[in-house]
Design a protein around this motif. Structure first.
Motif, short mmCIF file in Angstrom:
data_model
loop_
_atom_site.label_atom_id
_atom_site.label_comp_id
_atom_site.label_asym_id
_atom_site.label_seq_id
_atom_site.Cartn_x
_atom_site.Cartn_y
_atom_site.Cartn_z
N VAL A 39 0.84 -1.20 0.00
CA VAL A 39 0.00 0.00 0.00
C VAL A 39 0.87 1.25 0.00
N TRP A 40 1.94 1.23 0.84
CA TRP A 40 2.82 2.41 0.91
C TRP A 40 3.56 2.60 -0.41
N ASP A 41 3.98 1.50 -1.04
CA ASP A 41 4.67 1.61 -2.32
C ASP A 41 3.75 2.24 -3.37
N ALA A 42 2.48 1.84 -3.36
CA ALA A 42 1.54 2.40 -4.33
C ALA A 42 1.30 3.89 -4.07
N ILE A 43 1.23 4.27 -2.78
CA ILE A 43 1.05 5.69 -2.44
C ILE A 43 2.24 6.50 -2.92
N GLU A 44 3.45 5.98 -2.69
CA GLU A 44 4.65 6.70 -3.11
C GLU A 44 4.70 6.88 -4.62
N ARG A 45 4.33 5.80 -5.35
CA ARG A 45 4.35 5.91 -6.81
C ARG A 45 3.36 6.95 -7.32
N ARG A 46 2.16 6.95 -6.75
CA ARG A 46 1.15 7.89 -7.22
C ARG A 46 1.49 9.33 -6.89
N LEU A 47 2.21 9.53 -5.78
CA LEU A 47 2.61 10.88 -5.39
C LEU A 47 3.95 11.30 -5.99
N ALA A 82 10.34 8.57 -7.35
CA ALA A 82 11.20 9.18 -8.36
C ALA A 82 12.01 10.33 -7.78
N ALA A 83 11.36 11.16 -6.96
CA ALA A 83 12.06 12.29 -6.36
C ALA A 83 13.17 11.83 -5.43
N GLN A 126 22.63 3.04 -1.36
CA GLN A 126 21.47 2.18 -1.53
C GLN A 126 20.23 2.86 -0.98
N GLU A 127 19.14 2.70 -1.71
CA GLU A 127 17.91 3.33 -1.29
C GLU A 127 17.36 2.65 -0.04
N THR A 128 16.93 3.46 0.90
CA THR A 128 16.26 2.95 2.08
C THR A 128 14.77 3.12 1.91
N PRO A 129 14.01 2.04 2.01
CA PRO A 129 12.57 2.16 1.80
C PRO A 129 11.96 3.20 2.71
#
Length: 260
Positions: A67-75, A79-80, A90-93
């Motif tokens: 759910v959080w991944d989908a929220i981040e993608r839509r907002l 990408a930012a 390395q990216e930290t979720p």
């Protein structure tokens, strides 16, 4: 279009409006009609009154991490964040603030809203499938529903909060209709006994259930308004020797709520 000439259409649209299945332009137009027509508003209010209590059937659930991944993608947050991250790091979720995670009321409301829609859909479908004393030529409106209909409903969950059984109580006919919603794993040589749980006081045996948790059982002289919840225990054939308490483990339970 003058919807007042089509009361059955108003009733069906009001049901879809309250359930949330009426969307887009159709929903906006129906809302405009409701703003101008008291009959449409009454139909909406009636469906809200009937379905709102079923939200209590839902157990709180934590949403999946996706759910959080989908929220981040839509907002556009993913990408930012990737653009601002230095090379080789390395990216930290991302995680939401603790204030939101610690807000149990937020998650409870989210879970009830999502799960209640599924429970409502099940109950509405069950109501449509239950036999009635007469077969009307056209679908009756909410106000025209026959008196001999489901008055109370309970969704019984197992210890992991998975729905296992739906019980529709027809007070007018003193019957309870059972609908299995999941696997009922009954040990060999054992039986299921149904219990009414009052708001205060001891449980009351409501009788034995079929092994497949399907079909109709008699409610006898029992009244659904006397009980706040229903429960099922595993007993020896014939049931608990004490009709005021189960002798075996209680495996399923759920709130008993009026549907009208």
């Amino acid at each position: 279009m003058n919807l007042t000439r089509y009361p059955q259409l108003i009733d069906r649209l009001a049901a879809e409006y309250v359930l949330g299945t009426l969307r887009g332009g159709a929903r906006r137009r129906f809302q405009q009609y409701a703003d101008e027509d008291s009959a449409i508003r009454r139909a909406i209010d009636e469906w809200q009154r009937r379905l709102a209590p079923l939200a209590e059937l839902a157990a709180p659930r934590m949403p999946p991490a996706a759910v959080w991944d989908a929220i981040e993608r839509r907002l556009g947050l993913s990408a930012a964040r990737n653009a601002a991250r230095p090379r080789g790091v390395q990216e930290t979720p991302a995680r939401p603030s603790r204030g939101l995670l610690d807000n149990l009321a937020f998650w409870r409301g989210w879970a009830i809203g999502v799960t209640a829609l599924a429970a409502i859909a099940v109950v509405v479908a069950v109501r449509a499938l239950l036999p009635s004393t007469t077969t009307p030529a056209t679908a009756p409106s909410v106000a025209q529903q026959p008196e001999a209909a489901v008055s109370h409903v309970a969704v019984l969950n197992d210890k992991d909060a998975h729905p296992v059984m739906l019980i529709a109580w027809d007070e007018a006919h003193s019957t309870m209709t059972l609908h299995p919603l999941g696997l009922v794993d009954l040990p060999p040589g054992r039986a299921m006994e149904l219990w009414g749980i009052p708001a205060s006081g001891h449980p009351m045996s409501l009788g034995m259930l079929p092994d497949n948790a399907s079909g109709k059982v008699s409610a006898g002289q029992q009244k659904p308004e006397n009980y706040a919840a229903l429960a099922v225990s595993i007993e020896a054939p014939g049931g608990s020797p004490d009709h005021n308490a189960p002798s075996g483990p209680v495996v399923f339970s759920g709130k008993l709520l009026p549907v009208s």
